[in-house]
Design a protein around this motif. Structure first.
Motif, short mmCIF file in Angstrom:
data_model
loop_
_atom_site.label_atom_id
_atom_site.label_comp_id
_atom_site.label_asym_id
_atom_site.label_seq_id
_atom_site.Cartn_x
_atom_site.Cartn_y
_atom_site.Cartn_z
N TYR A 1 0.88 -1.17 0.00
CA TYR A 1 0.00 0.00 0.00
C TYR A 1 0.91 1.21 0.00
CZ TYR A 1 -3.27 3.52 1.71
OH TYR A 1 -4.04 4.65 1.85
N LEU A 2 0.79 2.04 -1.03
CA LEU A 2 1.68 3.20 -1.17
C LEU A 2 0.87 4.48 -1.28
CD1 LEU A 2 3.87 1.59 -3.96
CD2 LEU A 2 4.32 1.56 -1.51
N SER A 3 1.02 5.37 -0.33
CA SER A 3 0.41 6.69 -0.43
C SER A 3 1.07 7.41 -1.59
CB SER A 3 0.62 7.49 0.85
OG SER A 3 -0.09 6.92 1.92
N THR A 4 0.28 8.03 -2.45
CA THR A 4 0.82 8.76 -3.59
C THR A 4 -0.14 9.86 -4.01
OG1 THR A 4 1.56 8.62 -5.89
CG2 THR A 4 -0.08 7.02 -5.19
N ARG A 5 0.42 10.96 -4.45
CA ARG A 5 -0.40 12.06 -4.94
C ARG A 5 -0.80 11.86 -6.40
NH1 ARG A 5 3.54 14.82 -1.60
NH2 ARG A 5 2.47 15.81 0.14
N ARG A 6 -0.12 10.94 -7.10
CA ARG A 6 -0.40 10.68 -8.52
C ARG A 6 -0.62 9.19 -8.75
NH1 ARG A 6 4.63 12.58 -11.40
NH2 ARG A 6 5.63 11.78 -9.56
N PRO A 7 -1.73 8.64 -8.26
CA PRO A 7 -1.93 7.19 -8.35
C PRO A 7 -2.00 6.66 -9.78
CG PRO A 7 -3.90 8.27 -7.50
CD PRO A 7 -2.83 9.31 -7.56
N GLU A 8 -2.62 7.38 -10.70
CA GLU A 8 -2.74 6.90 -12.07
C GLU A 8 -1.37 6.81 -12.75
OE1 GLU A 8 -4.70 9.43 -10.91
OE2 GLU A 8 -6.53 8.24 -10.63
N SER A 9 -0.51 7.77 -12.50
CA SER A 9 0.83 7.75 -13.07
C SER A 9 1.65 6.59 -12.51
CB SER A 9 1.57 9.06 -12.78
OG SER A 9 0.90 10.15 -13.35
N LEU A 10 1.52 6.33 -11.22
CA LEU A 10 2.24 5.22 -10.61
C LEU A 10 1.75 3.89 -11.17
CD1 LEU A 10 4.29 4.03 -8.68
CD2 LEU A 10 2.63 4.34 -6.81
N VAL A 11 0.44 3.72 -11.32
CA VAL A 11 -0.11 2.50 -11.89
C VAL A 11 0.39 2.31 -13.31
CG1 VAL A 11 -2.25 1.39 -12.69
CG2 VAL A 11 -2.15 2.39 -10.40
N ALA A 12 0.42 3.36 -14.10
CA ALA A 12 0.91 3.27 -15.49
C ALA A 12 2.38 2.85 -15.51
CB ALA A 12 0.74 4.61 -16.20
N ALA A 13 3.18 3.40 -14.62
CA ALA A 13 4.61 3.04 -14.57
C ALA A 13 4.78 1.59 -14.14
CB ALA A 13 5.35 3.98 -13.64
N LEU A 14 3.99 1.13 -13.16
CA LEU A 14 4.08 -0.25 -12.71
C LEU A 14 3.62 -1.22 -13.78
CD1 LEU A 14 2.84 0.20 -9.05
CD2 LEU A 14 5.14 -0.40 -9.77
N THR A 15 2.58 -0.86 -14.50
CA THR A 15 2.11 -1.69 -15.60
C THR A 15 3.17 -1.79 -16.69
OG1 THR A 15 -0.17 -1.02 -15.11
CG2 THR A 15 0.24 -2.01 -17.27
N ALA A 16 3.83 -0.69 -16.99
CA ALA A 16 4.88 -0.68 -18.01
C ALA A 16 6.09 -1.51 -17.59
CB ALA A 16 5.30 0.76 -18.32
N VAL A 17 6.47 -1.46 -16.33
CA VAL A 17 7.64 -2.20 -15.87
C VAL A 17 7.36 -3.70 -15.80
CG1 VAL A 17 7.36 -2.17 -13.35
CG2 VAL A 17 9.63 -1.97 -14.33
N ARG A 18 6.12 -4.09 -15.61
CA ARG A 18 5.76 -5.51 -15.57
C ARG A 18 5.68 -6.11 -16.97
NH1 ARG A 18 0.38 -5.62 -13.01
NH2 ARG A 18 0.26 -7.49 -14.24
#
Length: 147
Positions: free
Chosen positions: A129-146
């Motif tokens: 669980y990661l607090s973040t101000r930009r959740p959509e950007s983090l999800v996109a980056a995680l999806t790209a790295v996977r």
């Protein structure tokens, strides 16, 4: 590959509180004299500013095929689905839905978060669980790295 970096800095109001702690220290030492009062102002402000800065220095990064959140480094091969959480869902996942085994990088002043499944069978951690101000950007980056 998309990279991501965010520092979970403390809000401005916390810096005002740090300055007020210095003023309070100065007022406590006022009866002792002017120099101790100045020492209390400088010392109290400096110590509380260091505390605020340290708490607000947590970083989340997606770089080099891994998620780095605070002290945790999770390789992309161990990452499952990432989901952006709005303020209401984030509150639920850090309170009544929370799992004690989960890795949580919480910051109370950040209302949104991302929940990332951990798929490593050797790791008992079910999710991060990661607090973040930009959740959509983090999800996109995680999806790209996977991928």
């Amino acid at each position: 590959m998309q990279s991501y970096e965010e520092r979970l800095t403390a809000p401005r109001s916390w810096w005002v509180i740090a300055a007020l702690v210095g003023v309070a220290c100065a007022l406590m030492l006022l009866p002792v004299g002017t120099l101790p009062m100045l020492g209390g102002l400088i010392g109290g402000t400096a110590l509380s500013a260091v505390a605020v800065s340290a708490y607000g220095s947590a970083r989340i990064r997606v770089v080099g095929g891994a998620l780095i959140a605070g002290d945790a480094r999770i390789p992309a091969s161990a990452l499952g689905e990432a989901r952006a959480l709005d303020a209401e869902e984030a509150l639920a996942w850090r309170t009544h839905k929370a799992d004690a085994r989960a890795f949580m990088l919480l910051r109370s002043y950040v209302p949104t978060a991302v929940r990332v499944e951990i798929t490593d069978p050797d790791d008992p951690t079910p999710y991060a669980y990661l607090s973040t101000r930009r959740p959509e950007s983090l999800v996109a980056a995680l999806t790209a790295v996977r991928a």
